[in-house]
Design a protein around this motif. Structure first.
Motif, PDB file in Angstrom:
ATOM      1  N   GLN A  10      75.240  46.923  69.355  1.00 38.19           N
ATOM      2  CA  GLN A  10      75.763  45.859  68.497  1.00 38.19           C
ATOM      3  C   GLN A  10      74.638  44.933  68.022  1.00 38.19           C
ATOM      4  OE1 GLN A  10      78.746  44.571  71.440  1.00 38.19           O
ATOM      5  NE2 GLN A  10      80.321  44.907  69.861  1.00 38.19           N
ATOM      6  N   ASP A 107      78.586  36.446  66.779  1.00 40.79           N
ATOM      7  CA  ASP A 107      78.423  37.464  65.744  1.00 40.79           C
ATOM      8  C   ASP A 107      78.789  38.861  66.236  1.00 40.79           C
ATOM      9  OD1 ASP A 107      77.602  35.516  64.015  1.00 40.79           O
ATOM     10  OD2 ASP A 107      75.470  36.018  64.097  1.00 40.79           O
ATOM     11  N   GLU A 109      81.218  39.694  68.088  1.00 44.25           N
ATOM     12  CA  GLU A 109      82.659  39.920  68.038  1.00 44.25           C
ATOM     13  C   GLU A 109      83.026  40.709  66.785  1.00 44.25           C
ATOM     14  OE1 GLU A 109      84.857  39.162  70.381  1.00 44.25           O
ATOM     15  OE2 GLU A 109      83.276  38.286  71.637  1.00 44.25           O
ATOM     16  N   GLY A 110      83.629  41.855  66.986  1.00 39.22           N
ATOM     17  CA  GLY A 110      84.044  42.678  65.862  1.00 39.22           C
ATOM     18  C   GLY A 110      82.969  43.584  65.292  1.00 39.22           C
ATOM     19  N   THR A 111      81.729  43.478  65.815  1.00 40.30           N
ATOM     20  CA  THR A 111      80.648  44.349  65.342  1.00 40.30           C
ATOM     21  C   THR A 111      80.784  45.732  65.973  1.00 40.30           C
ATOM     22  OG1 THR A 111      79.125  42.481  65.070  1.00 40.30           O
ATOM     23  CG2 THR A 111      78.139  44.670  65.253  1.00 40.30           C
ATOM     24  N   PRO A 112      80.746  46.796  65.181  1.00 39.20           N
ATOM     25  CA  PRO A 112      80.843  48.152  65.740  1.00 39.20           C
ATOM     26  C   PRO A 112      79.761  48.396  66.796  1.00 39.20           C
ATOM     27  CG  PRO A 112      81.038  48.212  63.358  1.00 39.20           C
ATOM     28  CD  PRO A 112      80.631  46.813  63.707  1.00 39.20           C
TER      29      PRO A 112
END
Length: 246
Positions: A10, A107, A109-112
């Motif tokens: 990430q 940042d 959070e939600g990053t592949p």
């Protein structure tokens, strides 16, 4: 290991997609020995950038020299150690904080969490390790990607002979190649464990060795003497390798 792979993926994705890092860019890392620091280091390696890891004790003037010499444009800094970096007179440097309640943790959070590492060459520079500057201006020493594995497959493999059941710990900062090798590269190369201590007085180090049954320790000769002098010899009974430098 799964968490480290996921988070470092990430971070690598953020470095490339959000922070504009391209292979060969230098990324300054500032913080104590903790899992965030290690994840950031691997993130930098994966995206083909060059790690410039610095000790938390460096002050603004010293950081200015490092940033100038290494041509750093992005810094990843532990949120608790941002003050001196903020004081430094550095134009064009973007700073992203890491740790709990930091910009990086938000940042992510939600990053592949999938990332294909950049296909670096064996002789591409992986890190710039700075000399102490005691004889003048500090100098950046280049270390290649092949060097990172070479130290694990030569010194560590033959002198330490680590196995997956080993537990490493010690006090040198990851900013020193002594600490990077002993606390990150050597244990992870063989699938062992590492105990990261942010502040390790001799007594605290001895207690940690006893509590976690540490088998391989890296620290200064004075620390070993202090642990023995304070009656902590029994706390060190699990050690099978005691490495010193400095």
């Amino acid at each position: 290991y799964g968490d480290l792979r996921r988070i470092s993926n990430q971070i690598a994705r953020l470095l490339t997609d959000a922070y504009g890092v391209v292979p060969g860019n230098r990324v300054l890392l500032r913080g104590p020995n903790n899992p965030w620091m290690v994840a950031c280091w691997f993130g930098v390696m994966k995206c083909g950038a060059v790690a410039v890891t610095t000790m938390p004790m460096l002050r603004a003037a010293e950081l200015e020299k490092v940033v100038s010499i290494a041509s750093v444009r992005l810094a990843l800094c532990d949120v608790r150690f941002i003050d001196e970096l903020a004081k430094a007179d550095i134009s064009g440097l973007r700073t992203v904080t890491f740790g709990d309640d930091s910009e990086l943790s938000s940042d992510i959070e939600g990053t592949p969490d999938d990332f294909e590492p950049v296909a670096t060459a064996a002789d591409d520079v992986a890190l710039l390790a700075f000399t102490s500057g005691t004889t003048g201006r500090p100098k950046a020493t280049m270390h290649f990607h092949r060097d990172v594995l070479a130290v694990a497959d030569t010194f560590s493999a033959h002198a330490l002979q680590p196995v997956p059941s080993d537990v490493f710990t010690g006090t040198p900062p990851i900013a020193f190649t002594f600490g990077l090798g002993g606390l990150v590269i050597f244990p992870l190369r063989v699938g062992a464990s590492t105990l990261l201590i942010e502040r390790g007085s001799p007594d605290a180090l001895a207690d940690a060795i006893r509590e976690y049954s540490v088998t391989i320790c890296f620290t200064a000769p004075t620390a070993y003497r202090a642990m023995l002098a304070s009656g902590k010899a029994k706390s060190l009974s699990t050690l099978r390798r005691a490495v010193s430098a400095g």
